[in-house]
Design a protein around this motif. Sequence first.
Motif, mmCIF file in Angstrom:
data_model
loop_
_atom_site.group_PDB
_atom_site.id
_atom_site.type_symbol
_atom_site.label_atom_id
_atom_site.label_comp_id
_atom_site.label_asym_id
_atom_site.label_seq_id
_atom_site.Cartn_x
_atom_site.Cartn_y
_atom_site.Cartn_z
ATOM 1 N N GLN A 29 59.996 70.800 18.660
ATOM 2 C CA GLN A 29 59.655 71.186 20.025
ATOM 3 C C GLN A 29 58.700 72.372 20.030
ATOM 4 O O GLN A 29 57.724 72.396 20.794
ATOM 5 C CB GLN A 29 60.917 71.506 20.817
ATOM 6 C CG GLN A 29 61.731 70.293 21.155
ATOM 7 C CD GLN A 29 63.033 70.636 21.865
ATOM 8 O OE1 GLN A 29 63.383 71.799 22.032
ATOM 9 N NE2 GLN A 29 63.762 69.616 22.274
ATOM 10 N N ASN A 30 58.970 73.349 19.172
ATOM 11 C CA ASN A 30 58.111 74.525 19.114
ATOM 12 C C ASN A 30 56.709 74.154 18.641
ATOM 13 O O ASN A 30 55.713 74.631 19.192
ATOM 14 C CB ASN A 30 58.721 75.592 18.202
ATOM 15 C CG ASN A 30 58.010 76.912 18.296
ATOM 16 O OD1 ASN A 30 57.445 77.256 19.323
ATOM 17 N ND2 ASN A 30 58.041 77.662 17.223
ATOM 18 N N LEU A 31 56.624 73.281 17.641
ATOM 19 C CA LEU A 31 55.327 72.827 17.151
ATOM 20 C C LEU A 31 54.552 72.126 18.266
ATOM 21 O O LEU A 31 53.365 72.389 18.476
ATOM 22 C CB LEU A 31 55.504 71.898 15.955
ATOM 23 C CG LEU A 31 54.230 71.292 15.377
ATOM 24 C CD1 LEU A 31 53.296 72.376 14.858
ATOM 25 C CD2 LEU A 31 54.585 70.313 14.269
ATOM 26 N N GLY A 32 55.231 71.239 18.975
ATOM 27 C CA GLY A 32 54.590 70.535 20.085
ATOM 28 C C GLY A 32 54.086 71.486 21.161
ATOM 29 O O GLY A 32 52.961 71.354 21.653
ATOM 30 N N LYS A 33 54.901 72.466 21.507
ATOM 31 C CA LYS A 33 54.497 73.447 22.520
ATOM 32 C C LYS A 33 53.266 74.226 22.071
ATOM 33 O O LYS A 33 52.346 74.455 22.855
ATOM 34 C CB LYS A 33 55.640 74.423 22.803
ATOM 35 C CG LYS A 33 56.752 73.838 23.620
ATOM 36 C CD LYS A 33 57.858 74.868 23.821
ATOM 37 C CE LYS A 33 59.057 74.248 24.503
ATOM 38 N NZ LYS A 33 60.165 75.214 24.639
ATOM 39 N N GLN A 34 53.256 74.628 20.808
ATOM 40 C CA GLN A 34 52.124 75.399 20.299
ATOM 41 C C GLN A 34 50.844 74.567 20.291
ATOM 42 O O GLN A 34 49.766 75.069 20.618
ATOM 43 C CB GLN A 34 52.432 75.928 18.889
ATOM 44 C CG GLN A 34 53.505 76.984 18.855
ATOM 45 C CD GLN A 34 53.165 78.198 19.692
ATOM 46 O OE1 GLN A 34 52.022 78.646 19.749
ATOM 47 N NE2 GLN A 34 54.163 78.733 20.369
ATOM 48 N N ILE A 35 50.948 73.299 19.921
ATOM 49 C CA ILE A 35 49.768 72.429 19.933
ATOM 50 C C ILE A 35 49.262 72.253 21.360
ATOM 51 O O ILE A 35 48.053 72.343 21.620
ATOM 52 C CB ILE A 35 50.087 71.061 19.283
ATOM 53 C CG1 ILE A 35 50.307 71.240 17.782
ATOM 54 C CG2 ILE A 35 48.972 70.042 19.551
ATOM 55 C CD1 ILE A 35 50.861 70.021 17.083
ATOM 56 N N ILE A 36 50.168 72.023 22.282
ATOM 57 C CA ILE A 36 49.778 71.832 23.683
ATOM 58 C C ILE A 36 49.115 73.092 24.229
ATOM 59 O O ILE A 36 48.071 73.025 24.902
ATOM 60 C CB ILE A 36 51.000 71.417 24.531
ATOM 61 C CG1 ILE A 36 51.411 69.994 24.156
ATOM 62 C CG2 ILE A 36 50.709 71.526 26.024
ATOM 63 C CD1 ILE A 36 52.750 69.557 24.703
#
Length: 69
Positions: A29-36
């Motif tokens: 989830q954190n990785l996805g948020k950072q990419i977004i």
Amino acid sequence: MSQINLKKQEAKLKQLNQKIKAEKNKIEQNLGKQIIRSANLDYGTLTNPQIKMIAKKVAAFLNQAQNNQ
């Protein structure tokens, strides 16, 4: 080992597996948020096909960078 000890070990293992799964989900989830955030994407307009395309592009980029090392 007695049956009671086996059940205790099994319960500990199950609990540990749940902790590992929760930590993996948190990282994903954190990785996805950072990419977004980094790509200035809007959560509200992202579709599943777009998410899959972005994931493939990020994976390709990371694989290429890894191969160049």
